[in-house]
Design an enzyme around this catalytic site. Structure first.
Site, PDB file in Angstrom:
ATOM      1  N   ASP A 191      -4.873   2.759  -4.205  1.00 32.22           N
ATOM      2  CA  ASP A 191      -3.059   1.972  -4.174  1.00 32.22           C
ATOM      3  C   ASP A 191      -2.223   0.966  -3.842  1.00 32.22           C
ATOM      4  O   ASP A 191      -1.516   1.499  -2.725  1.00 32.22           O
ATOM      5  CB  ASP A 191      -2.748   3.592  -3.307  1.00 32.22           C
ATOM      6  CG  ASP A 191      -3.067   3.736  -1.805  1.00 32.22           C
ATOM      7  OD1 ASP A 191      -4.390   3.423  -1.652  1.00 32.22           O
ATOM      8  OD2 ASP A 191      -2.658   4.870  -1.044  1.00 32.22           O
ATOM      9  N   ASP A 236       0.627  -1.225  -0.577  1.00 34.02           N
ATOM     10  CA  ASP A 236       0.354   0.184  -0.317  1.00 34.02           C
ATOM     11  C   ASP A 236       0.677   1.344  -0.186  1.00 34.02           C
ATOM     12  O   ASP A 236       1.551   1.003   0.492  1.00 34.02           O
ATOM     13  CB  ASP A 236      -1.117  -0.213   1.685  1.00 34.02           C
ATOM     14  CG  ASP A 236      -2.300   0.703   0.912  1.00 34.02           C
ATOM     15  OD1 ASP A 236      -3.065   0.732   1.725  1.00 34.02           O
ATOM     16  OD2 ASP A 236      -1.732   1.742   1.714  1.00 34.02           O
TER      17      ASP A 236
HETATM   18  N1  LIG Z   1      -4.819   9.247  -8.900  1.00 34.21           N
HETATM   19  C1  LIG Z   1      -5.410   8.742  -8.122  1.00 34.21           C
HETATM   20  N2  LIG Z   1      -5.811   8.242  -7.580  1.00 34.21           N
HETATM   21  C2  LIG Z   1      -6.858   7.178  -6.332  1.00 34.21           C
HETATM   22  C3  LIG Z   1      -7.480   5.961  -7.498  1.00 34.21           C
HETATM   23  N3  LIG Z   1      -7.860   5.345  -7.427  1.00 34.21           N
HETATM   24  C4  LIG Z   1      -7.688   6.179  -6.010  1.00 34.21           C
HETATM   25  N4  LIG Z   1      -7.004   6.920  -5.686  1.00 34.21           N
HETATM   26  C5  LIG Z   1      -7.482   7.806  -4.676  1.00 34.21           C
HETATM   27  O1  LIG Z   1      -5.993   6.812  -3.868  1.00 34.21           O
HETATM   28  C6  LIG Z   1      -6.163   7.789  -2.075  1.00 34.21           C
HETATM   29  C7  LIG Z   1      -5.907   6.735  -1.629  1.00 34.21           C
HETATM   30  O2  LIG Z   1      -6.319   6.987  -0.298  1.00 34.21           O
HETATM   31  P1  LIG Z   1      -5.540   6.373   1.026  1.00 34.21           P
HETATM   32  O3  LIG Z   1      -5.806   4.624   0.945  1.00 34.21           O
HETATM   33  O4  LIG Z   1      -6.046   7.073   2.304  1.00 34.21           O
HETATM   34  O5  LIG Z   1      -3.975   6.299   1.233  1.00 34.21           O
HETATM   35  P2  LIG Z   1      -2.652   6.935   1.571  1.00 34.21           P
HETATM   36  O6  LIG Z   1      -2.833   8.787   1.404  1.00 34.21           O
HETATM   37  O7  LIG Z   1      -1.686   6.226   0.792  1.00 34.21           O
HETATM   38  O8  LIG Z   1      -3.123   6.964   2.475  1.00 34.21           O
HETATM   39  P3  LIG Z   1      -2.278   6.139   3.542  1.00 34.21           P
HETATM   40  O9  LIG Z   1      -2.197   4.487   3.394  1.00 34.21           O
HETATM   41  O10 LIG Z   1      -3.079   5.807   5.394  1.00 34.21           O
HETATM   42  O11 LIG Z   1      -0.634   5.794   3.851  1.00 34.21           O
HETATM   43  C8  LIG Z   1      -7.825   8.442  -2.047  1.00 34.21           C
HETATM   44  O12 LIG Z   1      -7.861   9.454  -2.300  1.00 34.21           O
HETATM   45  C9  LIG Z   1      -8.814   7.976  -4.053  1.00 34.21           C
HETATM   46  O13 LIG Z   1      -9.119   8.856  -3.775  1.00 34.21           O
HETATM   47  C10 LIG Z   1      -6.782   6.155  -9.096  1.00 34.21           C
HETATM   48  O14 LIG Z   1      -7.070   5.496 -10.158  1.00 34.21           O
HETATM   49  N5  LIG Z   1      -6.083   7.616  -9.314  1.00 34.21           N
END
Ligand SMILES: Nc1nc2c(ncn2[C@@H]2O[C@H](COP(=O)(O)OP(=O)(O)OP(=O)(O)O)[C@@H](O)[C@H]2O)c(=O)[nH]1
Length: 297
Positions: free
Chosen positions: A220, A177
């Site tokens: 992610d 992740d």
């Molecule tokens: N650019 C992009 N963003 C995405 C996609 N799918 C999901 N996201 C974004 O990925 C982000 C995932 O958020 P989190 O799981 O909080 O990720 P993080 O900031 O790495 O948080 P932690 O895992 O706790 O470190 C969210 O803002 C979603 O909107 C995609 O296909 N493209």
């Protein structure tokens, strides 16, 4: 290379009435039989095998293959010859693929004409197989990164567990992740977020062996199924992921790092508890991550 472009209209070779009236080089009975055989499968290999059985009655070749967009199907027992005769198949100008005959003696014009007649009956079944292949690719792959997707993961994990138990092989599952990924989206926009996800997918693929399979679950989150690797190899893969992510100029520019968790298959595991142990490992690293530098194994 010759091209056969079939124009899809009422005077095409598929007109059954024409079959019986135009004195084709291959008898109508044989053609109907071939059409029937080719219509009953969408598997490239079966199509090429069934076609080759008929074609070998009119031309001498040691091998036959069909190359499509991202793959190749070979006739059973296909062997390279001294020469190759290649025919590009098109329907209404649309590229279907390339047939390659491996031959030891050049084919004469009559051989070629007969084969071209037969190709008319092969082109549509091959086109259907290509369409099915493309649909499967779309269904199994993540469109952004090109990695395998979650749906394919479920299928592959089940197969890998059965295979490992049957052969008493080691099996490991790695879950990954990204850290601070939301921040990239929020600060630089979704477009940059997408570029980061693609770059990380590239980095991840470079950290694993060809026969390990990487997946993007969505967002992610990523996973890798690692077959036949011991604890040292898996720890090395994890170390490589951290190292290459840190060293990557784009990922470090956006301050992206990865958290990793993994598990090894136990005899009494099912998919759920095998997965949960990897998830717990990931969670541990995730909560430990903000407190200090990344753990490099
Ligand atoms: N650019 C992009 N963003 C995405 C996609 N799918 C999901 N996201 C974004 O990925 C982000 C995932 O958020 P989190 O799981 O909080 O990720 P993080 O900031 O790495 O948080 P932690 O895992 O706790 O470190 C969210 O803002 C979603 O909107 C995609 O296909 N493209």
């Amino acid at each position: 290379m010759q091209t056969l472009n079939i124009i899809d209209n009422s005077s095409s070779g598929f007109n059954a009435f024409q079959l019986f009236n135009d004195k084709p080089m291959v008898s109508a009975d044989r053609i109907l039989n071939l059409i029937e055989q080719l219509q009953s499968t969408l598997c490239f290999e079966q199509l090429i095998n069934r076609f080759a059985m008929e074609a070998s009655k009119y031309a001498d070749f040691s091998g036959l293959s069909f190359q499509y967009q991202d793959g190749i199907a070979n006739m059973r027992g296909s062997r390279p010859g001294k020469f190759k005769e290649q025919i590009e198949l098109r329907i209404n100008e649309e590229f279907i693929g390339v047939l390659t005959y491996h031959i030891n003696q050049r084919l004469n014009q009559q051989n070629l004409d007969t084969l071209q007649e037969l190709h008319r009956y092969l082109a549509y079944p091959l086109k259907n197989a290509v369409l099915l292949h493309q649909a499967n690719q779309l269904a199994m792959h993540d469109h952004l990164t090109g990695l395998n997707n979650r749906r394919f993961f479920d299928d592959q994990l089940k197969k890998a567990i059965n295979h490992a138990k049957r052969n008493e092989n080691m099996l490991s599952l790695m879950l990954i992740d990204l850290n601070k990924f939301k921040q990239v989206n929020d600060t630089h926009g979704h477009h940059i977020g997408d570029i980061v996800l693609k770059e990380f997918s590239r980095v991840l693929s470079a950290c694993i062996r060809d026969y390990d399979t990487a997946f993007r679950f969505g967002g992610d989150e990523f996973a890798v199924i690692i077959e036949g690797a011991d604890t040292t190899s898996v720890a090395n893969i994890e170390a490589r992921i951290h190292h290459k992510t840190q060293m990557n100029s784009l990922l470090s520019k956006y301050d992206v790092s990865a958290s990793v968790g993994f598990s090894f298959l136990h005899n009494n595991d099912n998919e759920a508890n095998f997965f949960n142990r990897a998830d717990q490992g990931l969670y541990k690293q995730k909560v430990a991550q903000p407190r200090g530098p990344l753990r490099i194994v």
